[in-house]
Design an enzyme around this catalytic site. Structure first.
Site, PDB file in Angstrom:
ATOM      1  N   ASP A   1     128.496 -40.342   2.582  1.00 50.91           N
ATOM      2  CA  ASP A   1     129.576 -41.198   3.036  1.00 50.91           C
ATOM      3  C   ASP A   1     130.327 -41.662   1.778  1.00 50.91           C
ATOM      4  O   ASP A   1     129.878 -41.474   0.649  1.00 50.91           O
ATOM      5  CB  ASP A   1     129.070 -42.369   3.885  1.00 50.91           C
ATOM      6  CG  ASP A   1     130.182 -42.887   4.802  1.00 50.91           C
ATOM      7  OD1 ASP A   1     131.367 -42.584   4.547  1.00 50.91           O
ATOM      8  OD2 ASP A   1     129.879 -43.603   5.766  1.00 50.91           O
TER       9      ASP A   1
HETATM   10  C1  BGC Z   1     133.204 -44.130   6.686  1.00 48.85           C
HETATM   11  C2  BGC Z   1     133.125 -42.718   7.209  1.00 48.85           C
HETATM   12  C3  BGC Z   1     134.416 -41.983   6.924  1.00 48.85           C
HETATM   13  C4  BGC Z   1     134.646 -42.001   5.419  1.00 48.85           C
HETATM   14  C5  BGC Z   1     135.872 -41.239   4.974  1.00 48.85           C
HETATM   15  C6  BGC Z   1     133.644 -44.158   5.234  1.00 48.85           C
HETATM   16  O1  BGC Z   1     133.926 -45.459   4.818  1.00 48.85           O
HETATM   17  O2  BGC Z   1     131.957 -44.750   6.849  1.00 48.85           O
HETATM   18  O3  BGC Z   1     132.828 -42.712   8.578  1.00 48.85           O
HETATM   19  O4  BGC Z   1     134.371 -40.675   7.407  1.00 48.85           O
HETATM   20  O5  BGC Z   1     134.779 -43.339   5.003  1.00 48.85           O
HETATM   21  O6  BGC Z   1     137.027 -41.885   5.307  1.00 48.85           O
END
Ligand code: BGC
Length: 761
Positions: A293
Site C-alpha cells: 500500500d
Molecule cells: C490506499 C489504497 C490505494 C492507494 C493508492 C492508499 O492510501 O490505502 O487503497 O489504492 O493509496 O492510491
C-alpha cells in the site's frame, strides 16, 4: 542488516495457515509467459530488475518541463529503466509521454504499468461500492466495473486498485464505503463480479484492465474503527470472516494483490511472510504479484518493527511484497541488500517475473501504447451509454427503509413540494469519495432530477436549510462542516409549513467517508439535527432522503418521519434516479448489506455475530449479553429493504432432512408478489450450525436470488446446498464440514425468516 531475521519469526497464529489451507488446484492465473519472462530476466542487470519493483506516483505535468528536483529524478529513473510502474498518471497524453521515456530511452524498453484507484468509476460515477452492493445485482456490478475499465483504459490506465474486499463491520471506519458491507459471502460474490468486470475474459483486450484484491489482510477490523489502527482478531475469525474473499479472488485469477497498512498480532501486513509468502503464494498457489500500500514499506519503521528504510525494504521483500508503492525503499536499498547477500537474488527474480508476466498478459510488449488511443478517449468516456448504466445502477442501489401509509411514491394529488436540505441541490456530494477523475459538481442533483420529472402542475420550491460544508473538500483535506451558522433554518421552516409535502435531503458530505475518515459519532454532523427537528415540527409530512457513505445513527428520524429513502452517494445520475423512486417510476429493490445500529456505541454492529453464553433462551434470564441503555435489535437489519409492492413467502421445502458428503440438498420456497405493481425481491438463505468444534455465528448468508415478479405472480426459488456451504475453519485448523444439526432459514431479510432443520452426516 539484522531485519531479515524478523521474517522468520513465525507467530503460531499464522503458522497454522500453512497446515490448514490447501493449495489451489484450479488456479487459472499461471505464469503463462514464463519463457519470455525468463529470457528477459536473463538480459537484465540487478538494477534493472529492482527497477521493475518500483512504483512512483506521477501527478506532475509530464509534457512540460520538470519543475522540481523530485520530478526530474523520477523522469531520469524511468529513462534508465528503473521504474516498473506509475500510479496517478492519467490521460492518453500523460501516459504516452511517460511510457515514451521507458520505451524510447531505456536500454531494454520494458513498458510500465499505469495504476489508478478506479473504485466506482473513472469519470462516469457509479454508486459508491457500499451503495451498489445494496442492489445485490452481481451482473450489474460486473457491468459497472467493465464500463469503469473501458473508461480508464481509454485514458491510458491499465491497472485498478480495486476491488476492496475488506469485511467491514464497523460503521465508524470511513472505508466501509469502499466495501460490500459486513458479510463475507456477499463480499466474495461482489469481489468476483467486480474482478470479472475489470479484467474481462482477456487481459490483452485494450478495454479491460488488471484488478487488485485489497487490503491483504484484516484492515476492516481496525480497533474502534479508527483508521490505520491495530487489528486484533483471533485466528478462527480471521479465517472464517476475513480470508475467504481473498482466497476466491486469488484462485479466480485476479492479477494483483495489495497488502494492508494495519498490523495484526504485532506484525504489519506488509512485513508478513506468513500472509504473503506462505499463505497467498504457496498455499493458495497465487501467481500474480503483491504491491505494497502507499508508503507501507516505509511505515514499517513508524510501526516500530524496523530501524531504517533499508531494514524495511529487506523485511517487506522477503515477506513476499513484490512492488514498492511510493516508499522508495526498493529503489534506494534493494540492490545493496542483494549485493550484501541479505536478500537472495532469486527473491528479486521471482518478484520481477510476476510483474513482467502481467505486462506480457496485458500485451504491453506487443504495443506499449495500446491504451493510448485518443479516439477512444473521446468516445468511450462519459458516453450516453455509460451514463445510462450509471442511472440504472443508482436506481437499483437505493434502499427504502420506511414507508408509512404509503406516503411514497408521491401521489399525483400532491400539488406542492418543499425540497429542503443542504444536499438537496448538491451536485458534488453524490459523486462520493474515491471518485477517480469525476468532474466536480457534475452529478445530477435531487432538485434537478425532480424538476425534470415532476409535472408542471406541481409546485417545487427549494431551500438548503443550512450551509453544510463551508468551502470545498477533497480527499484528505480538512472537513469543513458548518457547526455555527443556523441562520437559514427559519426560512426553510417557513417553506416546509407552506407546502403539502417536504422532501428533506441530508446525510454526509462526499468526503466524510473514505480513507482517513473515521468517526466516533455516526449521527448527523453539523447543524443537521437542528434542521431535521425544525422541519419535522413544521411539517411532519416529510420524506427523508439520506446521502451517506456508511450506516448512520438515524434513530430519531426513523421514529418520526413517515418515510426514509437510503440513497448513499449514488454517482453521476443520482438526482434522476432518486426522483424516479420518489415519484414511483421505479420500484425500489435494494437491501442493506450493513446493519444500521441505534447508537454509535453499538459499533462494530453486524448480524452474523456469535450467540455467546447468554442469552441461554431461558425466560428468567436477567443478565445477558446486551446493552442496558439501547435496544440491541438493529434499527434496520442486514438484508432489509422495502418495496412499493409486498411479497409473501411460503414454507421452506427441503429435498431431504439428512444429507451426506458429496450429496446436495435442495431448499425451495414460493415467493408471491401480493401487491399491485411489479417489484423485485432479494430472497436470502442463511444457515446456522448449531453445535460445532468452534462457536459459529447465529446466522450466515449462504445464497441469495433477486427475482422480479408481476402483481399476483408466484415463483418457486430453489437453492442447492452442498458440503461447501457448511464448511468452516474448524478446531482442526482446516476448512471442513462437521456432522451435526443445522438450521436453514429463508426470508426477505436477516430478521424475518422461515426456518427448517437438516442433518449432515
Ligand atoms: C490506499 C489504497 C490505494 C492507494 C493508492 C492508499 O492510501 O490505502 O487503497 O489504492 O493509496 O492510491
Amino acid at each position: 542488516m539484522k531485519s531479515y531475521a524478523y521474517v522468520f519469526i513465525l507467530s503460531l497464529f499464522i503458522m497454522s495457515c500453512s497446515t490448514s489451507e490447501t493449495s489451489s488446484e484450479n488456479s487459472i492465473h499461471t505464469l503463462e509467459y514464463q519463457k519470455q519472462v525468463d529470457s528477459l530476466l536473463g538480459k537484465m542487470t540487478l538494477e534493472e530488475k529492482v527497477g521493475q519493483m518500483v512504483q512512483y506516483s506521477g501527478g506532475w505535468d509530464l509534457t512540460g518541463p520538470a519543475t522540481n528536483a523530485n520530478t526530474q529524478l523520477k523522469k531520469q529513473q524511468i529513462e534508465k529503466g528503473l521504474v516498473g510502474s506509475m500510479l496517478n498518471v492519467t490521460s492518453v497524453e500523460q501516459v504516452r509521454e511517460a511510457q515514451k521515456l521507458a520505451i524510447e530511452k531505456s536500454r531494454l524498453k520494458i513498458p510500465m504499468l499505469f495504476g489508478f484507484d478506479v473504485i466506482h468509476g473513472y469519470k462516469t460515477m457509479f454508486p459508491i461500492p457500499l451503495g451498489e452492493a445494496a442492489s445485490w445485482d452481481l451482473d450489474l456490478m460486473q457491468r459497472t466495473a467493465a464500463v469503469s475499465a473501458k473508461e480508464a483504459t481509454a485514458a491510458g490506465v491499465n491497472w485498478t486498485f480495486a476491488p476492496m474486499v475488506d469485511i467491514s463491520r464497523d460503521a465508524r471506519w470511513g472505508r466501509i464505503m469502499e466495501s460490500a458491507g459486513e458479510d463475507t459471502y456477499l463480499n466474495t460474490q461482489v469481489g468476483l463480479a467486480k474482478m470479472k468486470g475489470y479484467q474481462g475474459e482477456d487481459l490483452a483486450n485494450p478495454t479491460t484492465m488488471a484488478a487488485c484484491a485489497k487490503h491483504f489482510a484484516g484492515y476492516g477490523f481496525v480497533e474502534a474503527g479508527k483508521e490505520y489502527n491495530t487489528v486484533n482478531i483471533g485466528e478462527n475469525e480471521f479465517h472464517n470472516a476475513v480470508l475467504p474473499p481473498f482466497k476466491v479472488l486469488a484462485e479466480a485469477g485476479i492479477a494483483t494483490f495489495m497488502n494492508s497498512f494495519s498490523d495484526m498480532d504485532g506484525l504489519p501486513a506488509t512485513a508478513s511472510h506468513e500472509l504473503q509468502k506462505e499463505l497467498l503464494k504457496e498455499k493458495w498457489n497465487y501467481k500474480g504479484f503483491v504491491v505494497s500500500d502507499w508508503g507501507s514499506i516505509k511505515e514499517l519503521e513508524t510501526h516500530g518493527v524496523t530501524a531504517n528504510l533499508a531494514e524495511s525494504a529487506s523485511m517487506a521483500v522477503q515477506a513476499g511484497n513484490d512492488m514498492d508503492m511510493e516508499s522508495n525503499a526498493y529503489a534506494e536499498h534493494l540492490v545493496q541488500l542483494v549485493e550484501d547477500e541479505v536478500v537472495a537474488e532469486s527473491r528479486v527474480n521471482d518478484a520481477v517475473g510476476r510483474i513482467l508476466n502481467l505486462k506480457f498478459q496485458l500485451g504491453l510488449f506487443d504495443n506499449p501504447y495500446k491504451y493510448c488511443d485518443e479516439a477512444r478517449e473521446k468516445t468511450d468516456i462519459m458516453s450516453k451509454e455509460n451514463m445510462d448504466l450509471a442511472y440504472e445502477a443508482a436506481l437499483k442501489s437505493m434502499v427504502l427503509l420506511k414507508n408509512e401509509n404509503q406516503i411514497l411514491p408521491i401521489s399525483d394529488e400532491v400539488k406542492s413540494i418543499a425540497l429542503i436540505g443542504p444536499l438537496a441541490n448538491d451536485k458534488n456530494t453524490p459523486l462520493g469519495n474515491w471518485r477517480g477523475k469525476a468532474i466536480d459538481d457534475s452529478a445530477v442533483s435531487v432538485y434537478e432530477g425532480l424538476k425534470g420529472k415532476l409535472s408542471n402542475s406541481v409546485e417545487l420550491s427549494y431551500h438548503e436549510g443550512i450551509d453544510f460544508i463551508k468551502g470545498g473538500e477533497s480527499f484528505g483535506s480538512p472537513l469543513k462542516i458548518n457547526t455555527t451558522d443556523n441562520s437559514k433554518i427559519e426560512e426553510a421552516v417557513k417553506l416546509a409549513k407552506s407546502k403539502e409535502l417536504v422532501v428533506l435531503v441530508v446525510g454526509e458530505s462526499a468526503f466524510q467517508s473514505g480513507e482517513g475518515r473515521s468517526q466516533a459519532n455516526i449521527g448527523f454532523a453539523g447543524l443537521q439535527n437542528e434542521l431535521i427537528e425544525a422541519v419535522y415540527e413544521a411539517n411532519p409530512n416529510t420524506i427523508m432522503v439520506l446521502m451517506n457513505g456508511r450506516p448512520m445513527d438515524i434513530s430519531w428520524s426513523a421514529k418520526h418521519f413517515p418515510a426514509i429513502l437510503e440513497a448513499w452517494h449514488l454517482g453521476s445520475q443520482a438526482g434522476n434516479a432518486i426522483a424516479d423512486v420518489l415519484l414511483g417510476n421505479y420500484n425500489p429493490s435494494g437491501k442493506l448489506t450493513v446493519s444500521f445500529p441505534r447508537s454509535s456505541g453499538q459499533e462494530p454492529f453486524y448480524y452474523n455475530h456469535k450467540n455467546t453464553g447468554r442469552p441461554t433462551g431461558s425466560p428468567n434470564e436477567v443478565v445477558f449479553s446486551n446493552t442496558t441503555d439501547v435496544n440491541d435489535e438493529p434499527l434496520f437489519p442486514f438484508g432489509f429493504g422495502l418495496s412499493y409492492t409486498s411479497f409473501d413467502y411460503g414454507e421452506i421445502k427441503l429435498s431431504k432432512n439428512n444429507f451426506n458428503k458429496g450429496e446436495k440438498l435442495t431448499a425451495e420456497i414460493e415467493v408471491t408478489n401480493s401487491g399491485d405493481r411489479f417489484g423485485e425481491e432479494v430472497v436470502q438463505l442463511y444457515i446456522r450450525d448449531l453445535v460445532a468444534s468452534r462457536t459459529r455465528p447465529v446466522l450466515e448468508l449462504k445464497a441469495f436470488e433477486k427475482v422480479g415478479l408481476k402483481p399476483g405472480e408466484s415463483k418457486t426459488i430453489s437453492f442447492e446446498i452442498s458440503e461447501k456451504d457448511i464448511q468452516f475453519y474448524t478446531a482442526n485448523k482446516k476448512w471442513e464440514a462437521e456432522a451435526g444439526e443445522f438450521k436453514l432459514f429463508i426470508g426477505p431479510h436477516s430478521e424475518e425468516l422461515k426456518v427448517e432443520t437438516f442433518h449432515y452426516e
